[in-house]
Design an enzyme around this catalytic site. Sequence first.
Site, PDB file in Angstrom:
ATOM      1  N   GLU A 113       0.715  -1.153  -0.096  1.00 19.92           N
ATOM      2  CA  GLU A 113      -0.251   0.098  -0.107  1.00 19.92           C
ATOM      3  C   GLU A 113       0.975   1.241   0.017  1.00 19.92           C
ATOM      4  OE1 GLU A 113      -4.143  -1.291   2.145  1.00 19.92           O
ATOM      5  OE2 GLU A 113      -2.316  -0.905   3.384  1.00 19.92           O
ATOM      6  N   CYS A 126       3.513   8.393   1.193  1.00 17.96           N
ATOM      7  CA  CYS A 126       4.176   7.447   2.098  1.00 17.96           C
ATOM      8  C   CYS A 126       4.062   6.337   1.305  1.00 17.96           C
ATOM      9  CB  CYS A 126       3.241   7.558   3.448  1.00 17.96           C
ATOM     10  SG  CYS A 126       3.694   6.286   4.416  1.00 17.96           S
ATOM     11  N   CYS A 133       6.767  -6.798   6.695  1.00 20.01           N
ATOM     12  CA  CYS A 133       8.036  -6.503   7.326  1.00 20.01           C
ATOM     13  C   CYS A 133       8.458  -7.484   8.378  1.00 20.01           C
ATOM     14  CB  CYS A 133       7.672  -5.072   8.115  1.00 20.01           C
ATOM     15  SG  CYS A 133       8.877  -4.419   8.961  1.00 20.01           S
ATOM     16  N   CYS A 137       7.465  -5.499  15.162  1.00 21.84           N
ATOM     17  CA  CYS A 137       7.184  -4.390  16.137  1.00 21.84           C
ATOM     18  C   CYS A 137       5.740  -4.967  16.387  1.00 21.84           C
ATOM     19  CB  CYS A 137       7.304  -3.025  15.674  1.00 21.84           C
ATOM     20  SG  CYS A 137       8.838  -2.592  15.296  1.00 21.84           S
ATOM     21  N   CYS A 140       2.444  -2.486  15.560  1.00 19.25           N
ATOM     22  CA  CYS A 140       2.132  -2.456  14.032  1.00 19.25           C
ATOM     23  C   CYS A 140       1.510  -3.337  13.132  1.00 19.25           C
ATOM     24  CB  CYS A 140       3.586  -1.960  13.490  1.00 19.25           C
ATOM     25  SG  CYS A 140       3.897  -1.609  11.750  1.00 19.25           S
ATOM     26  N   GLY A 188       7.263  -2.048   5.456  1.00 24.32           N
ATOM     27  CA  GLY A 188       8.655  -2.604   5.236  1.00 24.32           C
ATOM     28  C   GLY A 188       9.810  -1.704   6.083  1.00 24.32           C
ATOM     29  N   SER A 245      12.729   5.292  14.664  1.00 25.11           N
ATOM     30  CA  SER A 245      11.777   4.743  15.180  1.00 25.11           C
ATOM     31  C   SER A 245      11.938   4.226  16.653  1.00 25.11           C
ATOM     32  CB  SER A 245      10.988   3.726  14.729  1.00 25.11           C
ATOM     33  OG  SER A 245      10.377   4.262  13.479  1.00 25.11           O
ATOM     34  N   LEU A 246      11.993   5.135  17.635  1.00 23.55           N
ATOM     35  CA  LEU A 246      12.614   5.019  19.029  1.00 23.55           C
ATOM     36  C   LEU A 246      11.460   4.383  20.068  1.00 23.55           C
ATOM     37  CD1 LEU A 246      15.608   5.315  20.107  1.00 23.55           C
ATOM     38  CD2 LEU A 246      14.634   7.234  21.520  1.00 23.55           C
ATOM     39  N   HIS A 247      10.504   5.129  20.299  1.00 22.92           N
ATOM     40  CA  HIS A 247       9.311   4.528  20.855  1.00 22.92           C
ATOM     41  C   HIS A 247       9.541   4.177  22.487  1.00 22.92           C
ATOM     42  CE1 HIS A 247       7.589   4.524  17.120  1.00 22.92           C
ATOM     43  NE2 HIS A 247       8.216   3.532  16.559  1.00 22.92           N
ATOM     44  N   ASN A 321      -1.893   4.505  16.548  1.00 25.68           N
ATOM     45  CA  ASN A 321      -3.093   4.060  15.976  1.00 25.68           C
ATOM     46  C   ASN A 321      -3.619   2.599  16.154  1.00 25.68           C
ATOM     47  OD1 ASN A 321      -3.709   6.470  14.022  1.00 25.68           O
ATOM     48  ND2 ASN A 321      -1.507   5.870  13.372  1.00 25.68           N
ATOM     49  N   CYS A 364       0.037   5.786  10.148  1.00 29.86           N
ATOM     50  CA  CYS A 364       1.406   5.132  10.489  1.00 29.86           C
ATOM     51  C   CYS A 364       0.845   3.819  11.290  1.00 29.86           C
ATOM     52  CB  CYS A 364       2.177   6.050  11.435  1.00 29.86           C
ATOM     53  SG  CYS A 364       3.287   6.901  10.792  1.00 29.86           S
TER      54      CYS A 364
HETATM   55  N1  SAH Z   1      10.073   0.217   9.303  1.00 24.34           N
HETATM   56  C1  SAH Z   1      10.285   1.574   9.246  1.00 24.34           C
HETATM   57  C2  SAH Z   1       9.262   2.404   8.560  1.00 24.34           C
HETATM   58  C3  SAH Z   1       7.746   2.077   8.743  1.00 24.34           C
HETATM   59  S1  SAH Z   1       6.633   2.572  10.165  1.00 24.34           S
HETATM   60  C4  SAH Z   1       9.979   2.216  11.057  1.00 24.34           C
HETATM   61  O1  SAH Z   1       9.803   1.216  11.787  1.00 24.34           O
HETATM   62  O2  SAH Z   1      10.504   3.362  11.041  1.00 24.34           O
HETATM   63  C5  SAH Z   1       6.675   4.201   9.987  1.00 24.34           C
HETATM   64  C6  SAH Z   1       6.538   4.886  11.309  1.00 24.34           C
HETATM   65  O3  SAH Z   1       5.295   4.547  12.124  1.00 24.34           O
HETATM   66  C7  SAH Z   1       7.451   4.098  12.366  1.00 24.34           C
HETATM   67  O4  SAH Z   1       7.928   5.163  13.064  1.00 24.34           O
HETATM   68  C8  SAH Z   1       6.448   3.215  12.929  1.00 24.34           C
HETATM   69  O5  SAH Z   1       7.196   2.851  14.456  1.00 24.34           O
HETATM   70  C9  SAH Z   1       5.334   3.904  13.154  1.00 24.34           C
HETATM   71  N2  SAH Z   1       4.153   3.243  13.592  1.00 24.34           N
HETATM   72  C10 SAH Z   1       3.854   1.668  13.462  1.00 24.34           C
HETATM   73  N3  SAH Z   1       2.959   1.178  13.881  1.00 24.34           N
HETATM   74  C11 SAH Z   1       2.367   2.226  14.568  1.00 24.34           C
HETATM   75  C12 SAH Z   1       1.017   2.379  14.935  1.00 24.34           C
HETATM   76  N4  SAH Z   1       0.146   1.489  15.185  1.00 24.34           N
HETATM   77  N5  SAH Z   1       0.783   3.683  15.475  1.00 24.34           N
HETATM   78  C13 SAH Z   1       1.392   4.778  15.346  1.00 24.34           C
HETATM   79  N6  SAH Z   1       2.698   4.781  14.793  1.00 24.34           N
HETATM   80  C14 SAH Z   1       3.183   3.504  14.207  1.00 24.34           C
END
Ligand code: SAH
Length: 374
Positions: A113, A126, A133, A137, A140, A188, A245-247, A321, A364
């Site tokens: 997508e 995007c 992927c 995570c 996601c 991905g 993407s630290l989180h 999300n 995202c």
């Molecule tokens: N694999 C890469 C790019 C894809 S996702 C990465 O992880 O950076 C793009 C962004 O969306 C990343 O920061 C990811 O952590 C975030 N993301 C993934 N799932 C999400 C969700 N459910 N809610 C908000 N952000 C999310």
Amino acid sequence: MTLLRLTPVRTSPDKPTRRPAPPRHLADLDSAGRRSAVAALGEREFRAGQLSAHYFGRLVRDPAAMTDLPAASREKLANDLLPTLLTPVTEQACDGGATRKTLWRLHDGALVESVLMGYPDRVTVCISSQAGCGMACPFCATGQAGLTRNLSTAEIVDQVVWFAGEAARGALPGCPDRLSRVVFMGMGEPLANYNRVRDAIRRLTDPAPDGLGLSQRHITVSTVGLVPAIHRLAEEKLQVTLAVSLHAPDDELRDELVPVNQRWKVAEVLDAADAYARQTGRRVSIEYAMIRDVNDHPWRADLLGRLLSGRLAHVNLIPLNPTPGSRWDASPKDVEREFARRLRAAGVTTTVRDTRGREIDGACGQLAASAEAT
Ligand code: SAH
């Protein structure tokens, strides 16, 4: 017509059967490669430039519209070098038509997508770099289904060229007709498909007719934090924006939220981000999905603030999300505000990401095309 170039399928018992490679496309090749491909078809080499000017410059892929090419050559060149890579399966729109998500079927049935987002001053796409992927995570949607395969350079580029054509045809009323920004935040992990993503960035930023002529600074590569690949990207001397993407600021939680942290720890990831910022002069974006009662505590904001203060970085908070089946929810707004306040108090620039595309599962972490298909 779609030309499928099937690579030999390996049947050795100890190896998984290989998928046929995507058909070769103009956007897979640099300009020298295009010239030799055209010559191999018995055409004059300068036709490669003409074909590139149609695809990248005029956003045209219909051979009938390539009137500067001899009629006898058009079909041959387009069939060989502009095979159909992406077939739209569904298109959804929301935000009053300013956000559009397209589900594509690739030549082998894999699904990906991409999401187009129009704003009054810019148009951003995007895009996906892999079908599925492998980073797993848990919050996601894409991560839940695992990796299907890497996209080819042209499969990545064609998502952008397609939407650039849509924008040029006025698909987004009230927005510029020139697509200007690309974020690798679809499906991905871009740095796990390193060479193809790097070549795609070149095609997107090379001036026309060789490429689409976008500004490197308007391209963002988002990564879970594959440290060696971040160093490698820094060496390319590209001016693209890196998003990490630290989180979580602590290894204990990050090991769970971004499992690759078990391999490369927070400190190593931030050091690599620093090295990237030093080599490119580009501020790194630290992505932080705000997950209620999981990573949104004031002490984590303070710890993140301490880790980042004095670095060439800013924080982008993403309201989570929620994805189907997930036990997690977005942080309440007051918690998000307090988190941002503490970061700013530590001297770290902080923004909150807008959540375009939520209703069409286009925001995202919501892209889950391969899961839908199975
Ligand atoms: N694999 C890469 C790019 C894809 S996702 C990465 O992880 O950076 C793009 C962004 O969306 C990343 O920061 C990811 O952590 C975030 N993301 C993934 N799932 C999400 C969700 N459910 N809610 C908000 N952000 C999310």
